[in-house]
Design an enzyme around this catalytic site. Structure first.
Site, PDB file in Angstrom:
ATOM      1  N   PRO A   1      62.895  43.985  48.107  1.00 12.87           N
ATOM      2  CA  PRO A   1      62.474  44.997  47.150  1.00 12.87           C
ATOM      3  C   PRO A   1      63.717  45.851  46.428  1.00 12.87           C
ATOM      4  O   PRO A   1      64.789  45.972  47.000  1.00 12.87           O
ATOM      5  CB  PRO A   1      61.774  45.980  48.423  1.00 12.87           C
ATOM      6  CG  PRO A   1      62.480  45.920  49.356  1.00 12.87           C
ATOM      7  CD  PRO A   1      62.892  44.426  49.378  1.00 12.87           C
TER       8      PRO A   1
ATOM      9  N   GLY B   1      69.939  46.205  49.815  1.00 10.51           N
ATOM     10  CA  GLY B   1      70.914  45.525  49.244  1.00 10.51           C
ATOM     11  C   GLY B   1      70.758  44.358  48.250  1.00 10.51           C
ATOM     12  O   GLY B   1      71.234  43.537  47.821  1.00 10.51           O
ATOM     13  N   GLY B   2      69.425  44.365  47.755  1.00 13.58           N
ATOM     14  CA  GLY B   2      68.842  43.273  46.923  1.00 13.58           C
ATOM     15  C   GLY B   2      69.835  42.850  45.688  1.00 13.58           C
ATOM     16  O   GLY B   2      70.012  41.926  45.815  1.00 13.58           O
ATOM     17  N   GLY B   3      69.856  43.937  44.930  1.00 18.33           N
ATOM     18  CA  GLY B   3      70.670  43.956  43.608  1.00 18.33           C
ATOM     19  C   GLY B   3      71.942  43.521  44.028  1.00 18.33           C
ATOM     20  O   GLY B   3      72.762  42.545  43.285  1.00 18.33           O
ATOM     21  N   SER B   4      72.809  44.140  45.010  1.00 15.95           N
ATOM     22  CA  SER B   4      74.110  43.881  45.288  1.00 15.95           C
ATOM     23  C   SER B   4      74.539  42.475  45.786  1.00 15.95           C
ATOM     24  O   SER B   4      75.421  41.812  45.596  1.00 15.95           O
ATOM     25  CB  SER B   4      74.606  45.062  46.170  1.00 15.95           C
ATOM     26  OG  SER B   4      74.463  46.489  45.769  1.00 15.95           O
TER      27      SER B   4
ATOM     28  N   LYS C   1      70.812  43.371  54.138  1.00 16.13           N
ATOM     29  CA  LYS C   1      71.432  44.157  54.877  1.00 16.13           C
ATOM     30  C   LYS C   1      71.075  45.284  55.567  1.00 16.13           C
ATOM     31  O   LYS C   1      70.016  45.898  54.840  1.00 16.13           O
ATOM     32  CB  LYS C   1      72.978  44.647  54.456  1.00 16.13           C
ATOM     33  CG  LYS C   1      72.875  45.550  53.132  1.00 16.13           C
ATOM     34  CD  LYS C   1      72.892  47.056  53.247  1.00 16.13           C
ATOM     35  CE  LYS C   1      72.831  47.684  51.951  1.00 16.13           C
ATOM     36  NZ  LYS C   1      72.351  49.157  52.160  1.00 16.13           N
TER      37      LYS C   1
ATOM     38  N   ASP D   1      78.490  48.223  47.126  1.00 12.05           N
ATOM     39  CA  ASP D   1      77.948  47.452  48.206  1.00 12.05           C
ATOM     40  C   ASP D   1      78.172  46.150  48.097  1.00 12.05           C
ATOM     41  O   ASP D   1      78.003  45.373  49.140  1.00 12.05           O
ATOM     42  CB  ASP D   1      76.493  47.613  48.619  1.00 12.05           C
ATOM     43  CG  ASP D   1      76.124  49.036  49.190  1.00 12.05           C
ATOM     44  OD1 ASP D   1      76.786  49.699  49.649  1.00 12.05           O
ATOM     45  OD2 ASP D   1      74.757  49.243  49.231  1.00 12.05           O
TER      46      ASP D   1
ATOM     47  N   GLY E   1      65.218  49.518  47.801  1.00  7.50           N
ATOM     48  CA  GLY E   1      64.821  49.537  49.299  1.00  7.50           C
ATOM     49  C   GLY E   1      65.954  49.920  50.240  1.00  7.50           C
ATOM     50  O   GLY E   1      65.493  50.087  51.446  1.00  7.50           O
ATOM     51  N   GLY E   2      67.141  50.041  49.910  1.00  7.10           N
ATOM     52  CA  GLY E   2      68.083  50.349  50.579  1.00  7.10           C
ATOM     53  C   GLY E   2      68.496  49.098  51.624  1.00  7.10           C
ATOM     54  O   GLY E   2      69.398  49.436  52.708  1.00  7.10           O
TER      55      GLY E   2
END
Length: 282
Positions: free
Chosen positions: A95, A101-104, A12, A137, A98-99
Site C-alpha cells: 500500500p 516502504g513501498g515507494g522506497s 520493511k 529509506d 503504509g509505512g
C-alpha cells in the site's frame, strides 16, 4: 535479443521509531530498527537501446515522471552516463502511505536492477548515495540488510536479530508522513538508545500517538490486534503489526480478525528477498 529481469521489492517494518530532535533544515533526527518482510511488490525490466525510460503501470494519483521508479531510473541514467533505457512493469502489492516502504523499495529495486541490466558495475556505497537523494529509506533497501538506523535514517548499522513471523494489518488510509512530522504534539525529545536496549524491549514508536489521534482507522486496527498480540505502528503508518514465533500462530490470529480488515502474514528476514535473488544472478 532484449534483456529482461524480474525482481522483488520487499516490504520493511520499523520495529521501533524514536525521534530525538528536529534539525535546522527541518528534518528530524531519529533512531529506528529496520527488518525486511518476505512480501512485496514485483518489478519487471526490459532494457531498451533508445535511452527512453517508460513505466507501463499507472499508479493512481502519481504522475509518470514523479514516480520514484522513474526518478530512480533517470537518476541512475544521468549519474552513470548510460545511453540505455528501460521498459518497466510493476505488480503493486504494497500500500501507499503504509509505512512499509513501498515507494522506497520500488526505487531501490530499480537502481539495483538497472545496475545489473546496464552492466554499470556500481558498488553498494555508490548506489546507496544515489538512493539517499530519492528518499531517506531507499539506502536500507539498496543495502538489503536489517539495520539500526540513525540520523534521518541514513546512518545504517547492520544487525542480526530474531526473524519471527509477522501479521501486518493494512488500514485503508493514506497517512501523510509530512503531516505527522509537523504535528505540534509529536514527541521530539526521546533520548538516544543503544540497539541492545531495543532488543531488551525498551522501545516504542513516537509517531504512534499522533497517528492514532489523526486516523481512527489506525487506532481501531491497533485496538483489534492488541486483543491477541502486542501491536505497534510501523514508521508513520498506517500499517500495524504483531510478531509470532511461527506462521501457524500468525495465521490463527489473522483468521480471528474481522473480514473487512486487509492483512497479510509474512516472514521477517535480516537479508532482503531482493538481495537473495540478486545473489543468484550471474
Amino acid at each position: 535479443m532484449s534483456v529482461r529481469l524480474s525482481l522483488p521489492a520487499p516490504a520493511k517494518l520499523n520495529l521501533f521509531l524514536h525521534i530525538l530532535g528536529r534539525r535546522d533544515d527541518g528534518y528530524h533526527e531519529l533512531q529506528t530498527l529496520f527488518q525486511f518482510l518476505d512480501h512485496g511488490d514485483e518489478l519487471h525490466f526490459e532494457a531498451r537501446q533508445d535511452g527512453q525510460v517508460r513505466l507501463h503501470t499507472e499508479i493512481a494519483g502519481v504522475p509518470h515522471d514523479s514516480n520514484l521508479i522513474v526518478r530512480a531510473a533517470r537518476g541512475l541514467q544521468e549519474a552513470s552516463g548510460s545511453p540505455q533505457g528501460v521498459d518497466i512493469w510493476l505488480d503493486k502489492r504494497l500500500p501507499m502511505g503504509g509505512g512499509i516502504g513501498g515507494g522506497s523499495s520500488d526505487a531501490a529495486t530499480t537502481l539495483l536492477a538497472l545496475n545489473h541490466l546496464w552492466q554499470l558495475g556500481w558498488d553498494e556505497d555508490r548506489i546507496a548515495a544515489l538512493g539517499l537523494r530519492l528518499g531517506a529509506d531507499v539506502p536500507v533497501f539498496t543495502r538489503g540488510r536489517a539495520a539500526f538506523a540513525e540520523g534521518v535514517g541514513e546512518k545504517l548499522t547492520p544487525v542480526d536479530i530474531p526473524e519471527p513471523w509477522y501479521l501486518v494489518v493494512v488500514p485503508q488510509v493514506l497517512v501523510s508522513t509530512a503531516e505527522i512530522f509537523s504535528d505540534p504534539l509529536l514527541t521530539r525529545d526521546s533520548p538516544a538508545i543503544k540497539v541492545r536496549t531495543v532488543l531488551e524491549g525498551d522501545s516504542r514508536n513516537d509517531c504512534q500517538p499522533v497517528v492514532e489521534r489523526r486516523y481512527p482507522e489506525v487506532r481501531n486496527a491497533l485496538i483489534l490486534l492488541n486483543k491477541f498480540v502486542s501491536a505497534r505502528l510501523t514508521g508513520t503508518g498506517g500499517c500495524v503489526f504483531g510478531s509470532f514465533p511461527n506462521k501457524a500462530e500468525a495465521d490463527k490470529v489473522s483468521a480471528l480478525l474481522p473480514d473487512h480488515l486487509q492483512r497479510f502474514v509474512a516472514k521477517g528476514s535480516n537479508v532482503s528477498m531482493l538481495h537473495r535473488k540478486l545473489e543468484t544472478l550471474v
